[in-house]
Design a protein around this motif. Structure first.
Motif, PDB file in Angstrom:
ATOM      1  N   ARG A  86       0.851  -1.182   0.000  1.00 10.58           N
ATOM      2  CA  ARG A  86       0.000   0.000   0.000  1.00 10.58           C
ATOM      3  C   ARG A  86       0.888   1.233   0.000  1.00 10.58           C
ATOM      4  O   ARG A  86       1.591   1.531   0.960  1.00 10.58           O
ATOM      5  N   ALA A  87       0.874   1.951  -1.110  1.00 13.78           N
ATOM      6  CA  ALA A  87       1.715   3.139  -1.274  1.00 13.78           C
ATOM      7  C   ALA A  87       1.177   3.950  -2.438  1.00 13.78           C
ATOM      8  O   ALA A  87       0.464   3.442  -3.307  1.00 13.78           O
ATOM      9  N   SER A  88       1.522   5.218  -2.451  1.00 10.71           N
ATOM     10  CA  SER A  88       1.173   6.083  -3.564  1.00 10.71           C
ATOM     11  C   SER A  88       2.385   6.237  -4.466  1.00 10.71           C
ATOM     12  O   SER A  88       3.468   6.619  -3.998  1.00 10.71           O
ATOM     13  N   ASN A  89       2.216   5.934  -5.748  1.00 10.47           N
ATOM     14  CA  ASN A  89       3.324   6.060  -6.693  1.00 10.47           C
ATOM     15  C   ASN A  89       3.892   7.473  -6.720  1.00 10.47           C
ATOM     16  O   ASN A  89       5.078   7.670  -6.951  1.00 10.47           O
ATOM     17  N   ASN A  90       3.030   8.468  -6.478  1.00 10.16           N
ATOM     18  CA  ASN A  90       3.439   9.867  -6.590  1.00 10.16           C
ATOM     19  C   ASN A  90       3.877  10.476  -5.261  1.00 10.16           C
ATOM     20  O   ASN A  90       4.260  11.651  -5.225  1.00 10.16           O
ATOM     21  N   ALA A  91       3.799   9.707  -4.165  1.00 10.81           N
ATOM     22  CA  ALA A  91       4.247  10.229  -2.875  1.00 10.81           C
ATOM     23  C   ALA A  91       5.767  10.325  -2.854  1.00 10.81           C
ATOM     24  O   ALA A  91       6.462   9.471  -3.415  1.00 10.81           O
ATOM     25  N   PHE A 118      12.116  12.463  -5.349  1.00 11.05           N
ATOM     26  CA  PHE A 118      12.125  11.083  -5.836  1.00 11.05           C
ATOM     27  C   PHE A 118      10.886  10.411  -5.267  1.00 11.05           C
ATOM     28  O   PHE A 118      10.569  10.598  -4.088  1.00 11.05           O
ATOM     29  N   HIS A 119      10.169   9.656  -6.083  1.00  9.85           N
ATOM     30  CA  HIS A 119       8.861   9.154  -5.679  1.00  9.85           C
ATOM     31  C   HIS A 119       8.882   7.636  -5.475  1.00  9.85           C
ATOM     32  O   HIS A 119       9.741   6.942  -6.021  1.00  9.85           O
ATOM     33  N   TRP A 120       7.913   7.141  -4.714  1.00 10.49           N
ATOM     34  CA  TRP A 120       7.887   5.711  -4.395  1.00 10.49           C
ATOM     35  C   TRP A 120       7.718   4.846  -5.643  1.00 10.49           C
ATOM     36  O   TRP A 120       8.243   3.734  -5.718  1.00 10.49           O
ATOM     37  N   GLY A 121       6.978   5.347  -6.629  1.00  8.84           N
ATOM     38  CA  GLY A 121       6.855   4.608  -7.888  1.00  8.84           C
ATOM     39  C   GLY A 121       8.200   4.426  -8.565  1.00  8.84           C
ATOM     40  O   GLY A 121       8.491   3.359  -9.130  1.00  8.84           O
ATOM     41  N   GLU A 122       9.054   5.448  -8.475  1.00  9.46           N
ATOM     42  CA  GLU A 122      10.400   5.362  -9.046  1.00  9.46           C
ATOM     43  C   GLU A 122      11.281   4.424  -8.221  1.00  9.46           C
ATOM     44  O   GLU A 122      12.107   3.686  -8.784  1.00  9.46           O
ATOM     45  N   VAL A 123      11.129   4.462  -6.908  1.00  2.16           N
ATOM     46  CA  VAL A 123      11.875   3.536  -6.050  1.00  2.16           C
ATOM     47  C   VAL A 123      11.565   2.099  -6.448  1.00  2.16           C
ATOM     48  O   VAL A 123      12.472   1.279  -6.648  1.00  2.16           O
ATOM     49  N   GLU A 124      10.275   1.792  -6.571  1.00  2.00           N
ATOM     50  CA  GLU A 124       9.848   0.428  -6.936  1.00  2.00           C
ATOM     51  C   GLU A 124      10.457   0.007  -8.270  1.00  2.00           C
ATOM     52  O   GLU A 124      10.977  -1.104  -8.408  1.00  2.00           O
ATOM     53  N   TYR A 125      10.435   0.895  -9.252  1.00  2.00           N
ATOM     54  CA  TYR A 125      10.969   0.564 -10.582  1.00  2.00           C
ATOM     55  C   TYR A 125      12.458   0.227 -10.512  1.00  2.00           C
ATOM     56  O   TYR A 125      12.912  -0.789 -11.065  1.00  2.00           O
ATOM     57  N   HIS A 126      13.229   1.054  -9.817  1.00  2.00           N
ATOM     58  CA  HIS A 126      14.685   0.851  -9.782  1.00  2.00           C
ATOM     59  C   HIS A 126      15.068  -0.350  -8.924  1.00  2.00           C
ATOM     60  O   HIS A 126      16.044  -1.044  -9.241  1.00  2.00           O
ATOM     61  N   VAL A 127      14.329  -0.605  -7.856  1.00  2.00           N
ATOM     62  CA  VAL A 127      14.611  -1.778  -7.021  1.00  2.00           C
ATOM     63  C   VAL A 127      14.390  -3.060  -7.820  1.00  2.00           C
ATOM     64  O   VAL A 127      15.241  -3.964  -7.838  1.00  2.00           O
ATOM     65  N   ASN A 137       3.662  -4.531  -6.981  1.00  2.00           N
ATOM     66  CA  ASN A 137       2.576  -3.662  -7.419  1.00  2.00           C
ATOM     67  C   ASN A 137       2.211  -2.716  -6.275  1.00  2.00           C
ATOM     68  O   ASN A 137       1.795  -3.155  -5.207  1.00  2.00           O
ATOM     69  N   LEU A 138       2.383  -1.404  -6.500  1.00  2.00           N
ATOM     70  CA  LEU A 138       2.009  -0.406  -5.496  1.00  2.00           C
ATOM     71  C   LEU A 138       0.577   0.054  -5.757  1.00  2.00           C
ATOM     72  O   LEU A 138       0.225   0.358  -6.894  1.00  2.00           O
ATOM     73  N   THR A 139      -0.217   0.116  -4.713  1.00  2.00           N
ATOM     74  CA  THR A 139      -1.598   0.575  -4.872  1.00  2.00           C
ATOM     75  C   THR A 139      -2.044   1.315  -3.621  1.00  2.00           C
ATOM     76  O   THR A 139      -1.636   0.984  -2.508  1.00  2.00           O
ATOM     77  N   LEU A 193       4.975   1.014   7.882  1.00  2.00           N
ATOM     78  CA  LEU A 193       5.612   1.868   6.878  1.00  2.00           C
ATOM     79  C   LEU A 193       4.633   2.534   5.915  1.00  2.00           C
ATOM     80  O   LEU A 193       4.992   3.516   5.265  1.00  2.00           O
ATOM     81  N   GLU A 194       3.411   2.007   5.818  1.00  2.00           N
ATOM     82  CA  GLU A 194       2.495   2.522   4.787  1.00  2.00           C
ATOM     83  C   GLU A 194       2.118   3.983   5.018  1.00  2.00           C
ATOM     84  O   GLU A 194       1.801   4.706   4.058  1.00  2.00           O
ATOM     85  N   TYR A 195       2.174   4.446   6.265  1.00  2.00           N
ATOM     86  CA  TYR A 195       1.908   5.859   6.549  1.00  2.00           C
ATOM     87  C   TYR A 195       2.913   6.745   5.811  1.00  2.00           C
ATOM     88  O   TYR A 195       2.581   7.807   5.288  1.00  2.00           O
ATOM     89  N   PHE A 196       4.170   6.293   5.757  1.00  2.00           N
ATOM     90  CA  PHE A 196       5.236   7.078   5.154  1.00  2.00           C
ATOM     91  C   PHE A 196       5.311   6.885   3.637  1.00  2.00           C
ATOM     92  O   PHE A 196       5.872   7.726   2.929  1.00  2.00           O
ATOM     93  N   THR A 197       4.775   5.774   3.138  1.00  2.00           N
ATOM     94  CA  THR A 197       4.793   5.542   1.688  1.00  2.00           C
ATOM     95  C   THR A 197       3.524   6.051   1.004  1.00  2.00           C
ATOM     96  O   THR A 197       3.421   5.976  -0.219  1.00  2.00           O
TER      97      THR A 197
END
Length: 515
Positions: free
Chosen positions: A266-271, A313-322, A341-343, A391-395
């Motif tokens: 659970r995360a926002s790609n744009n956060a 730098f956004h969480w969606g970008e973190v996910e992609y590079h990881v 998958n972030l949602t 962690l979802e509060y921060f993501t």
């Protein structure tokens, strides 16, 4: 002004939290970049049958200190372990150690804290607030103290969306809370904790805000500076790229993603993913202590050590590079191919948790039982979900931190100090940093050798083939069970196939006419 190494020359430093991630890096950097520092007193408690001296020796014998050992083999003489327990009255210091500290210490770096988000309130207050207060009381007795540097967190006031470099009023008077906790039993403390912390997500954040107020109020006569890092990650450059030694925060999630265990979150790609390298935090702390020591500012100096407003730098970008990194350089014995998958959708999140986490883990545990081994995957998934909840509060949220003091500090450094104590996160290349971070978890947390990469890649290809085979069998089963037995389903199937055939024929004919 004198340079940073010149300022620390001949100084005696007191360090708490040296056994923690940040404290280790600070100790190494101070000894390596300020080689003429006189001594570093390290407050350490006995643990697991090890004396403070043995614990410190274990730390400075690790890989983190390899570069320092090469450049300055005699550095051990400067590190003095002192037996202390921060949760005990007067820090449980012996009379002799107490006298030495009071007479000789010039600079304090207070890095010790519990970083467990689910710490019960009584322990969190004891470790983060009362221990800080006791250290302040000790500092007030020191005859030659120049700076008290306190390491806090950028999320101390996360109930605000815009956070300036000031100490805000606390959610409750720390003294009153401490007095109340003395007579409350554990059950009552647990019952009132949610009401006390209010709109803050956990006891760690809550008690770090209280600790800042204690530092401001009770350290009013001291020369105090506060550094507030956001999410502290692996090293950027020093002592080498990608050093990390724990599963805390994003590190555990990166490893779970690389192993193919973490599939949804659970995360926002744009956060904004406000990651800050540990060496940037250490450099900021050393530079901030230098600035306060040299300039003696009237007011308490607060530094928001963050990256979001300067180099977003956004969480969606973190996910992609990881995921990209672990597909190129896989972890050994991965459970599944890396894919996350972030949602932010509640229903979708729970659907993917059931399908991608719990169902495969359940089936794998059945396989382990059938082969005579102990089932473990459901336990792993349960632990992972608990970490994700914290962690979802921060993501899922973003904040705006004012960084005027950090920018001022950067401009005060001379050209040589800007290189040696680099705090300019505008230079941080995120794709490279995340790759080094992921490889750091592989090498330093999981202790996997790079020579094992070919076998790991072969294993990942095997997992891909298994997945393709499983999907093929699934399609055949669906065909046999549903489509082959229903006239209507067959008609729909034939219609779709004929439509695709006509489209391909039209496309081929158009291409032929063009030539």
């Amino acid at each position: 002004m004198v340079s940073i190494p010149e300022y620390y020359e001949g100084k005696n430093v007191l360090l708490t939290g040296a056994t923690g991630f940040l404290g280790k890096v600070l100790l190494e950097k101070l000894l390596r970049s300020c080689p003429k520092v006189n001594s570093v007193y390290v407050l350490v408690r006995q643990k697991a049958g090890q004396t403070p001296q043995e614990r410190v020796e274990e730390i400075i014998s690790g890989k983190l200190f390899d570069r320092l050992r090469d450049e300055n083999p005699d550095f051990r003489e400067k590190v003095i372990a002192i037996n202390s327990e921060l949760t005990q009255p007067k820090l449980a210091l012996s009379e002799e150690d107490n006298e030495i500290i009071i007479d000789s210490v010039n600079i304090i770096f207070h890095c010790a804290a519990t970083v467990r988000f689910n710490e019960n309130l009584r322990d969190a207050v004891q470790l983060n607030v009362i221990a800080t207060r006791q250290l302040i009381l000790l500092a007030q007795q020191m005859k030659n103290l120049e700076v008290f540097m306190h390491v806090s967190t950028a999320y101390a006031y996360c109930n605000r969306k815009h956070i300036d470099e000031v100490v805000y009023p606390p959610p409750v008077d720390p003294k009153k809370l401490i007095d109340s906790l003395e007579w409350m039993d554990d059950g009552l403390v647990n019952d009132i904790t949610p009401k006390l912390i209010g709109d803050r997500p956990n006891t760690y954040i809550y008690t770090k805000a209280l600790a800042e107020y204690v530092v401001q109020q009770e350290g009013a006569k001291l020369n105090v500076a506060i550094v507030r890092p956001s999410i502290v990650g692996a090293s950027w450059k020093e002592p080498f790229p990608g050093w990390i030694d724990n599963f805390n925060g994003p590190s555990g999630l990166f490893i779970a993603a690389g192993k193919g265990i973490l599939r949804t979150m659970r995360a926002s790609n744009n956060a904004l993913a406000d990651l800050v390298p540990v060496d940037v935090v250490v450099n900021t702390s050393l530079a901030a202590a230098w600035y306060s020591g040299v300039n003696r500012p009237r007011n308490i100096m607060v530094y928001n050590c963050t990256t979001g407003s300067t180099n977003p730098f956004h969480w969606g970008e973190v996910e992609y590079h990881v995921i990209s990194t672990f597909k190129r350089n896989p972890l050994e014995q991965a459970f599944r191919r890396p894919n996350v998958n972030l949602t932010s959708n509640h229903l979708l999140y729970h659907y993917w948790i059931a399908v991608s986490h719990k169902a495969p883990a359940f089936l794998y545990d059945i396989y382990l039982r059938m082969t005579g081994r102990s089932p473990r995957m459901m336990k792993t998934i349960t632990r992972l979900h608990k970490a994700m909840v914290f962690l979802e509060y921060f993501t899922s949220n973003s904040w705006v931190w004012n960084t005027d003091n950090v920018n001022m500090l950067m401009n005060q450094l001379n050209p040589e100090d800007k290189k040696t104590f680099n705090i300019d996160v505008r230079q941080l290349h995120w794709a490279e940093y995340i790759e080094n971070y992921c490889m750091g978890t592989k090498k330093y947390v999981l202790n996997e050798e790079m020579s094992g990469l070919p076998a790991a890649r072969k294993h990942l290809n095997k997992l891909r083939n298994i997945r393709y085979g499983f999907n093929t069998i699934l399609v055949i089963l669906i065909w046999r069970i549903f489509i082959a037995r229903s006239q209507m389903a067959r008609n729909i199937w034939y219609f779709v196939v004929s439509l695709c055939y006509k489209f391909l024929s039209y496309f081929r004919a158009s291409s032929t006419m063009r030539y």
